[in-house]
Enzyme design. Structure first.
Site, PDB file in Angstrom:
ATOM      1  N   LYS A   1       3.025   3.487  -5.629  1.00 17.16           N
ATOM      2  CA  LYS A   1       2.454   2.572  -6.696  1.00 17.16           C
ATOM      3  C   LYS A   1       3.576   1.865  -7.504  1.00 17.16           C
ATOM      4  O   LYS A   1       3.709   0.754  -8.115  1.00 17.16           O
ATOM      5  CB  LYS A   1       1.375   2.890  -7.313  1.00 17.16           C
ATOM      6  CG  LYS A   1       0.280   3.434  -6.556  1.00 17.16           C
ATOM      7  CD  LYS A   1       0.033   2.586  -5.175  1.00 17.16           C
ATOM      8  CE  LYS A   1      -0.578   3.492  -4.181  1.00 17.16           C
ATOM      9  NZ  LYS A   1      -0.702   2.388  -2.731  1.00 17.16           N
TER      10      LYS A   1
ATOM     11  N   ASP B   1       0.738  -1.123   0.146  1.00 13.91           N
ATOM     12  CA  ASP B   1       0.056   0.030   0.100  1.00 13.91           C
ATOM     13  C   ASP B   1       0.771   1.064   0.202  1.00 13.91           C
ATOM     14  O   ASP B   1       0.521   2.263   0.474  1.00 13.91           O
ATOM     15  CB  ASP B   1      -0.981   0.153   1.180  1.00 13.91           C
ATOM     16  CG  ASP B   1      -2.150   0.923   1.073  1.00 13.91           C
ATOM     17  OD1 ASP B   1      -2.627   1.185   2.236  1.00 13.91           O
ATOM     18  OD2 ASP B   1      -2.166   1.573   0.180  1.00 13.91           O
TER      19      ASP B   1
ATOM     20  N   ASP C   1      -3.187  -3.076  -2.369  1.00 15.62           N
ATOM     21  CA  ASP C   1      -4.090  -1.976  -2.655  1.00 15.62           C
ATOM     22  C   ASP C   1      -3.994  -1.233  -3.966  1.00 15.62           C
ATOM     23  O   ASP C   1      -2.875  -1.029  -4.538  1.00 15.62           O
ATOM     24  CB  ASP C   1      -4.229  -1.173  -1.561  1.00 15.62           C
ATOM     25  CG  ASP C   1      -5.190   0.062  -1.157  1.00 15.62           C
ATOM     26  OD1 ASP C   1      -5.287   1.109  -0.892  1.00 15.62           O
ATOM     27  OD2 ASP C   1      -6.461  -0.356  -2.061  1.00 15.62           O
ATOM     28  N   ASN C   2      -5.120  -0.418  -4.354  1.00 20.03           N
ATOM     29  CA  ASN C   2      -4.954   0.649  -5.363  1.00 20.03           C
ATOM     30  C   ASN C   2      -4.560   0.078  -6.911  1.00 20.03           C
ATOM     31  O   ASN C   2      -3.712   0.845  -7.641  1.00 20.03           O
ATOM     32  CB  ASN C   2      -4.072   1.667  -5.088  1.00 20.03           C
ATOM     33  CG  ASN C   2      -4.334   2.406  -3.793  1.00 20.03           C
ATOM     34  OD1 ASN C   2      -3.372   2.176  -2.851  1.00 20.03           O
ATOM     35  ND2 ASN C   2      -5.570   2.781  -3.453  1.00 20.03           N
TER      36      ASN C   2
ATOM     37  N   GLU D   1     -11.083   4.270  -1.763  1.00 21.51           N
ATOM     38  CA  GLU D   1     -11.629   4.663  -0.466  1.00 21.51           C
ATOM     39  C   GLU D   1     -12.611   5.890  -0.435  1.00 21.51           C
ATOM     40  O   GLU D   1     -12.055   6.924  -1.109  1.00 21.51           O
ATOM     41  CB  GLU D   1     -10.654   4.884   0.682  1.00 21.51           C
ATOM     42  CG  GLU D   1      -9.388   5.516   0.252  1.00 21.51           C
ATOM     43  CD  GLU D   1      -8.257   4.892  -0.661  1.00 21.51           C
ATOM     44  OE1 GLU D   1      -8.595   3.788  -1.242  1.00 21.51           O
ATOM     45  OE2 GLU D   1      -7.080   5.427  -0.355  1.00 21.51           O
TER      46      GLU D   1
HETATM   47  C1  LIG Z   1       8.973   3.971  -1.052  1.00 18.20           C
HETATM   48  C2  LIG Z   1       8.130   3.916   0.212  1.00 18.20           C
HETATM   49  C3  LIG Z   1       6.980   4.587   0.287  1.00 18.20           C
HETATM   50  C4  LIG Z   1       6.285   4.224   1.353  1.00 18.20           C
HETATM   51  C5  LIG Z   1       5.040   5.194   1.539  1.00 18.20           C
HETATM   52  N1  LIG Z   1       4.638   5.227   2.982  1.00 18.20           N
HETATM   53  N2  LIG Z   1       3.249   5.695   2.664  1.00 18.20           N
HETATM   54  C6  LIG Z   1       3.087   5.531   1.227  1.00 18.20           C
HETATM   55  C7  LIG Z   1       1.696   6.281   0.921  1.00 18.20           C
HETATM   56  C8  LIG Z   1       1.231   5.534  -0.481  1.00 18.20           C
HETATM   57  N3  LIG Z   1      -0.084   5.360  -0.766  1.00 18.20           N
HETATM   58  C9  LIG Z   1      -0.578   6.300  -1.888  1.00 18.20           C
HETATM   59  O1  LIG Z   1      -0.168   7.024  -2.646  1.00 18.20           O
HETATM   60  C10 LIG Z   1      -2.235   6.337  -2.093  1.00 18.20           C
HETATM   61  C11 LIG Z   1      -2.759   6.925  -2.923  1.00 18.20           C
HETATM   62  C12 LIG Z   1      -4.169   7.097  -3.215  1.00 18.20           C
HETATM   63  C13 LIG Z   1      -4.580   7.876  -4.099  1.00 18.20           C
HETATM   64  C14 LIG Z   1      -4.173   9.407  -4.038  1.00 18.20           C
HETATM   65  C15 LIG Z   1      -4.887  10.325  -4.850  1.00 18.20           C
HETATM   66  C16 LIG Z   1      -5.797  10.049  -5.579  1.00 18.20           C
HETATM   67  F1  LIG Z   1      -6.539  11.189  -6.487  1.00 18.20           F
HETATM   68  C17 LIG Z   1      -6.387   8.830  -5.680  1.00 18.20           C
HETATM   69  C18 LIG Z   1      -5.742   7.853  -4.853  1.00 18.20           C
HETATM   70  C19 LIG Z   1      -4.901   6.365  -2.588  1.00 18.20           C
HETATM   71  C20 LIG Z   1      -4.426   5.254  -1.518  1.00 18.20           C
HETATM   72  O2  LIG Z   1      -4.948   4.221  -1.330  1.00 18.20           O
HETATM   73  C21 LIG Z   1      -2.942   5.203  -1.630  1.00 18.20           C
HETATM   74  O3  LIG Z   1      -2.333   4.109  -0.803  1.00 18.20           O
HETATM   75  N4  LIG Z   1       4.124   5.168   0.681  1.00 18.20           N
HETATM   76  C22 LIG Z   1       6.778   3.528   2.371  1.00 18.20           C
HETATM   77  C23 LIG Z   1       7.877   2.897   2.106  1.00 18.20           C
HETATM   78  N5  LIG Z   1       8.704   3.076   1.260  1.00 18.20           N
HETATM   79 MG   LIG Z   2      -3.838   2.542  -0.598  1.00 17.84          MG
END
Ligand SMILES: Cc1cc(-c2n[nH]c(CCNC(=O)c3cc(-c4ccc(F)cc4)cc(O)c3O)n2)ccn1
Ligand SMILES: [Mg+2]
Length: 215
Positions: free
Chosen positions: A144, A141, A169-170, A199
């Site tokens: 992406k 999650d 997810d996603n 979500e």
């Molecule tokens: C490199 C690395 C990275 C991580 C890290 N930690 N936290 C994350 C968050 C990532 N999640 C998302 O970006 C995300 C985006 C949307 C979204 C956004 C905008 C829209 F318009 C529509 C949908 C919806 C979702 O459900 C998501 O999960 N990455 C941790 C460790 N190492």
């Molecule tokens: Mg997500």
């Protein structure tokens, strides 16, 4: 705005949820994100699918990539038996600081190891640092574009073994096309798509469950 969205999510938890009651933390975050401000938690609809997969796998060690505010960390940890734990990676220190407090409010801190850092840097150290043999369940999650490279990295590090379940997810929104193509076409994975919605919205999204079949 003076406060960040994660800070406002934490405030909603502290106002509405009961300390030590994980379900009330989940309900408080979902209510806030549905009626006040959208946020990128897995949410209640996909969260129910996550719950069913956790119950089906009944994992001892779980890896979560992407903690954000800890919503799915709490969803997973509340279903784990004593002795089981979830290691969750968060890249953003501000998100991590909020997640620690959300997890503490839920009373599940003994089942959670929150690690701050990038997935690509942390995964190679998992075995050594946490004494993990292999993960029973991985919840992807995070960024992406990291789903596929990190899956390959987990394979190379021997952290995925026969029977390990990947739940992503996603896979539709924002989308992970290269990851989907890989797990759906690889002879070493059995994949299934759980159709759902992004979500708190009506947009299509879903979870992809992929079981590793071994080498
Ligand atoms: C490199 C690395 C990275 C991580 C890290 N930690 N936290 C994350 C968050 C990532 N999640 C998302 O970006 C995300 C985006 C949307 C979204 C956004 C905008 C829209 F318009 C529509 C949908 C919806 C979702 O459900 C998501 O999960 N990455 C941790 C460790 N190492
Ligand atoms: Mg997500």
């Amino acid at each position: 705005t003076r406060t960040s969205r994660p800070q406002r999510i934490l405030k909603a938890v502290q106002r509405k949820a009961t300390v030590g009651d994980p379900q009330s933390v989940i309900t408080a975050i979902d209510h806030f994100c549905r009626h006040r401000e959208w946020a990128m938690n897995v949410g209640d609809e996909k969260g129910s699918i996550l719950d069913s997969v956790v119950n089906e796998v009944s994992p001892v060690t779980v890896l979560e990539l992407g903690t954000y505010c800890g919503y799915s960390t709490v969803r997973i940890a509340r279903l784990l038996p004593p002795g089981a734990c979830v290691i969750t990676l968060e890249f953003n220190p501000d998100y991590a600081a909020i997640a620690r407090q959300v997890i503490k409010w839920s009373g599940l801190e003994d089942k959670v190891q929150l690690v701050e850092g990038a997935s690509g840097d942390c995964i190679p150290w998992m075995k050594e640092h946490f004494g993990v043999q292999a993960f029973d369940l991985v919840f992807l999650d995070h960024w992406k574009e990291r789903y596929l490279p990190d899956t390959k990295l987990l394979e190379e590090c021997g952290l995925i073994q026969k029977g390990t379940v990947l739940l992503a997810d996603n896979v539709i929104c924002p989308g992970t096309p290269d990851y989907l193509e890989y797990v759906r076409n690889s002879p070493r994975y059995n994949s299934h798509y759980y159709r759902s919605h992004l979500e708190y919205t009506k947009a299509e999204d879903g979870l992809e469950k992929s079981v590793f079949l071994g080498y």
